[in-house]
Each structure stands twice: as C-alpha cells, then as structure tokens.
Design a protein around this motif. Sequence first.
Motif, short mmCIF file in Angstrom:
data_model
loop_
_atom_site.label_atom_id
_atom_site.label_comp_id
_atom_site.label_asym_id
_atom_site.label_seq_id
_atom_site.Cartn_x
_atom_site.Cartn_y
_atom_site.Cartn_z
N GLY A 158 0.78 -1.23 0.00
CA GLY A 158 0.00 0.00 0.00
C GLY A 158 0.80 1.27 0.00
O GLY A 158 0.25 2.36 -0.16
N GLY A 159 2.11 1.18 0.23
CA GLY A 159 2.94 2.37 0.24
C GLY A 159 2.95 3.13 1.54
O GLY A 159 3.22 4.33 1.57
N PHE A 160 2.67 2.43 2.67
CA PHE A 160 2.76 3.03 3.99
C PHE A 160 4.18 2.86 4.51
O PHE A 160 4.61 1.74 4.82
CB PHE A 160 1.78 2.36 4.96
CG PHE A 160 0.33 2.70 4.72
CD1 PHE A 160 -0.37 3.45 5.66
CD2 PHE A 160 -0.33 2.26 3.59
CE1 PHE A 160 -1.71 3.75 5.46
CE2 PHE A 160 -1.67 2.56 3.38
CZ PHE A 160 -2.36 3.31 4.31
N CYS A 161 4.92 3.94 4.59
CA CYS A 161 6.32 3.90 5.04
C CYS A 161 6.34 4.36 6.49
O CYS A 161 6.45 5.55 6.79
CB CYS A 161 7.17 4.79 4.15
SG CYS A 161 8.95 4.65 4.45
N ALA A 197 4.96 8.03 6.41
CA ALA A 197 4.99 8.73 5.12
C ALA A 197 4.34 7.84 4.07
O ALA A 197 4.40 6.62 4.16
CB ALA A 197 6.42 9.07 4.72
N MET A 198 3.70 8.47 3.10
CA MET A 198 3.15 7.72 1.98
C MET A 198 4.15 7.78 0.82
O MET A 198 4.76 8.83 0.56
CB MET A 198 1.80 8.30 1.54
CG MET A 198 0.76 8.40 2.65
SD MET A 198 0.56 6.88 3.61
CE MET A 198 0.10 5.71 2.32
N VAL A 199 4.31 6.66 0.15
CA VAL A 199 5.20 6.59 -1.01
C VAL A 199 4.54 5.79 -2.10
O VAL A 199 3.57 5.05 -1.86
CB VAL A 199 6.56 5.93 -0.66
CG1 VAL A 199 7.29 6.71 0.42
CG2 VAL A 199 6.39 4.49 -0.25
N GLU A 200 5.06 5.92 -3.30
CA GLU A 200 4.71 5.02 -4.40
C GLU A 200 5.76 3.92 -4.39
O GLU A 200 6.91 4.14 -4.79
CB GLU A 200 4.70 5.77 -5.72
CG GLU A 200 3.62 6.84 -5.79
CD GLU A 200 3.66 7.66 -7.06
OE1 GLU A 200 4.68 7.55 -7.81
OE2 GLU A 200 2.72 8.41 -7.30
N TYR A 256 8.57 -9.28 8.02
CA TYR A 256 8.09 -7.90 8.19
C TYR A 256 6.58 -7.81 8.41
O TYR A 256 6.09 -6.84 8.97
CB TYR A 256 8.47 -7.06 6.97
CG TYR A 256 9.95 -6.95 6.74
CD1 TYR A 256 10.72 -6.04 7.45
CD2 TYR A 256 10.59 -7.76 5.80
CE1 TYR A 256 12.08 -5.93 7.23
CE2 TYR A 256 11.96 -7.66 5.58
CZ TYR A 256 12.70 -6.74 6.30
OH TYR A 256 14.05 -6.63 6.09
N THR A 257 5.83 -8.78 7.95
CA THR A 257 4.39 -8.88 8.18
C THR A 257 3.65 -7.62 7.70
O THR A 257 2.83 -7.04 8.40
CB THR A 257 4.07 -9.16 9.66
OG1 THR A 257 4.97 -10.17 10.14
CG2 THR A 257 2.66 -9.67 9.84
N GLY A 258 3.97 -7.21 6.49
CA GLY A 258 3.21 -6.15 5.85
C GLY A 258 3.61 -4.74 6.19
O GLY A 258 3.02 -3.79 5.69
N LEU A 259 4.59 -4.55 7.05
CA LEU A 259 5.02 -3.20 7.42
C LEU A 259 6.52 -3.04 7.17
O LEU A 259 7.26 -2.56 8.03
CB LEU A 259 4.68 -2.90 8.88
CG LEU A 259 4.39 -1.42 9.20
CD1 LEU A 259 3.18 -0.93 8.43
CD2 LEU A 259 4.17 -1.23 10.69
N GLY A 260 6.93 -3.43 5.98
CA GLY A 260 8.36 -3.45 5.69
C GLY A 260 8.88 -2.32 4.84
O GLY A 260 10.10 -2.24 4.62
N VAL A 261 8.02 -1.43 4.33
CA VAL A 261 8.51 -0.38 3.43
C VAL A 261 9.58 0.45 4.12
O VAL A 261 10.62 0.76 3.55
CB VAL A 261 7.35 0.50 2.93
CG1 VAL A 261 7.88 1.63 2.06
CG2 VAL A 261 6.35 -0.33 2.15
N GLY A 262 9.35 0.81 5.38
CA GLY A 262 10.35 1.56 6.13
C GLY A 262 11.33 0.67 6.87
O GLY A 262 12.53 0.93 6.89
#
Length: 470
Positions: free
Chosen positions: A82-85, A191-194, A388-394
Amino acid sequence: MINPQVARSLAGAAPRSFWLDQPDAPDPLPALTGRVTADLAVVGGGFTGLWTALLARERDPSLDVVLLEARTAGWAASGRNGGFCSASLTHGLANGLERFPAEMPLLERLGAENLREIGETVAAYGIDCDFAPTGELNLATAPWQLDGLAEEAAAARALGHEVEVLDAAAARQELNSPLFAGGLRYPGGNAMVEPGRLAWGLRRACLEAGVRIHENTPVGSLARAGGGGAGLELTTPYGSVRAGTVVLGTGAFRPLLRRIGNYVIPVWDYALMTEPLTAAQLASLGWKDRRGASDLGNQFHYFRLTRDDRILWGGYDAVYFNGGRIHEEQAQRPRTFAMLAEHFFATFPQLEGVSFSHAWGGVIDTCTRFCPFFGTAYGGRLAYAAGYTGLGVGATRFAAQVLLDLLEKSGSERTRLTLVTSKPVPFPPEPVRSAVVQLTRSSLARADRNEGRRDAWLRLLDRLGLGFDS
C-alpha cells in the motif's frame, strides 16, 4: 450472486499492481552469465536487498557488491504493497510494547531516525516516488473498537508521539464515512510513497553507486565455496557468484537457508485501486492532509490517496493457502476483490459509480511476532532478515543497516537490541501449520462479528504472545 454495482466497478480492473503498471518502468537488466566474484552478494531485489546494496556502497565505496533478483527489482512485496512507510520497527506501538517494553524508547528513536533518513535519501538521489510525511489515521468502524484508544494514545505520548483521540464527528471531519465511530490521528510517524517508484529509484541509485545488478537471475543453491576458497558460492541458471559475504532478502519465497522457513509463512494480501476521482468526488471525502488510514478491526482495511487522486483500498482478507504454496495465479482472487469492493462502497457510499482500474494480490512474509527477525549463518558470512508482516517499506532500511552491522561484526547499538538477538516462536510443521493458521483466521473473523470478543483459541494465543496478521 455478486452485487451488480460491484461487478460493474471491477469489470475493467487490470490484473496487476498499479504501482508496477507504469509506462516508464525500467527495462530489465541482463541475467548473470558466467562465474563472477564479489565482496558482498545480495539475494533479492526488493527493499531489503536494494537498501543493503546501496548502504553497503555508501559505507565503503570500494566494496564490490552484486545483487541477484529472480524477476525484476521491486516485483514482489516491495511493488505490491500500500505504500505506507512507517517509522515503527515493531509493527506498531502495541505490538512493540508487548514484546520489547524495555527497548521501546530506543526502538522508537531508531525508527524515527530511519524514516527521516529515508526521506533524505529520496531527496538526495532524486527519487520520484511522491514521498509525503502525512502521518496516519486509525479509524474505528464499530463501538467496540473504541475500547482502549485513550490508553493507546497515552502510551504513544509517553514515547514522545503527538496523537489525538477522535470522536465520531472528528473522525468524519478527517475522512467522511458514515461508518467511522472515532479513532486516533497521528500527525507524524508515517509517510506515503509510491512503492514501485521507490524500488526503481533505489535500483537506479544502486547502479549509479557501482552495484552490479542482475535481474531474471534466480539463485538455485548456496554453499561454502569449494576449492579451498573462502566465502560462499551462489549458483544461478547461467552462472555463479563467489562472494566473501552474502545477504538474503527473499521475503516469503523459498529460503536458501532452510532454518528461515521455520519462522515465516507466505500470506496473500489483496488490493484495489480506483480510477482517478473527480474534484466533486474528492471533495465529498474531505480527506484532510491526505493521511494514510486503516480501520481497527482484527481483519482490517488500509486505504490511501495517490498523487493523481485515486484511492488504494486493500487488506482485510489475508489468505494462507494450505501447504504454504506460492503460485502466481494466486495473485488474482475474484471473490476477495468482490468482497473488498463491497466494503469500499459501504464505507464510502458517496462514491457510488466509481470503477477500479487495478486489482492485484501479493505475498507477505509473516511471522508470529509480526515484525522482522534477523540471523547469521556460515560463521557470520551470511546474514538474513525476514518476517516484516506487511510493514516493511520503512523497516527494510533499518534491517539493511542491521545486516551490514552483523556482517561487519561491529557490535553496534542496533545489533544489541532484543529485536535483533531474539527470534519469533516458530510455526509448527505442516499439516498442523495450515490447520492452526486457518483456525486463527476463522476465530479473528468471528471476533469481528461478535463485538471484538475473542474465543478460547485467540485468548490462548494472546497468552502465548502469538498471532496471525498481514
């Protein structure tokens, strides 16, 4: 029988990730051919691997780094989320306080530094990924979900976070839906990212920094280097790499190191993307500050706006296919897409008539503690991170720093963390694994239908500190 409105909304949805379905997607890089050597070999071209390769070259520009990706960089979870950083390294405050209470002040500081440094890297390398530090909304859709919000806000403030508890009116001023009964507003910490463009930007930064990247290069085996040489050897379809050290960042896919498979299961998450909203449709939402949002159910949705005013709507139906098999056709699940669309229009009835342009799924590496774990093997020559279980962008960037610290044997502040030195409880072997996961999924759904009341199975998992999430 599918609702006609839902059927119409999905009729033209492209079966692929919106983030990767872009006209300026980079061309694939050539596969590895022949035998090569490197100081560091990175397996996996998702966020973990890309951050590791880039940071390794930033730490030591003389280091010879090669990155091997089975498909193309960002193709899997890194380009389908989803792009949730998030700044959180522990899959949220509540999970972190339960598992690492003594370390949470330090973990929160490190997470905030990590998020700030991601923004600095995006700016320094000119990565056009719409990085926007918007904060986040956690929204209740039923009265039982309001329980404990004041306590959560107090715990967040004690750790230095700014947070506001919202009643129903305030929640609907933030984002207009008849379902919202209250919630929490965090102005920072996310932060939101693409994500696709972030992966492509990191790929370009790696290449500019001198990293050798080979795409369409799956690694078939890993072993100690033969012939009396030091290091490890990786074999690929048309070549091999002999490297002094190796990092594994392959997520939910079959690990080259068997022990990782004890701790990770592949869970499929699904998402929809709308067509761009009109100015009137966007105004009807009143989406203040364009914050990323999620609801507070056990089975939860996450949703956010894009730079061209589309809504991404995902989550809820986290699916584990018995036996843990991963097949690309599982990325398309029409009944899940129909369910998500029904929930979307129930949440935002003012958007009746909106169509979805894309519908896709992706596999997530889930572990029993919901946040990443780390390890080494081969006498410290190999390091890995997963779960990471879905929260790995950051969190992947933080993980990359940990992995490099482990390989350098630096004894850093990061490597002394219990988060790093401990492991999650392993999953049982199949077929018990499948039975346990499916029982947990059904119990979570039942709890949502019964005002959050948790049955005996979920209470047992709570006492053991175990769970299931995406």
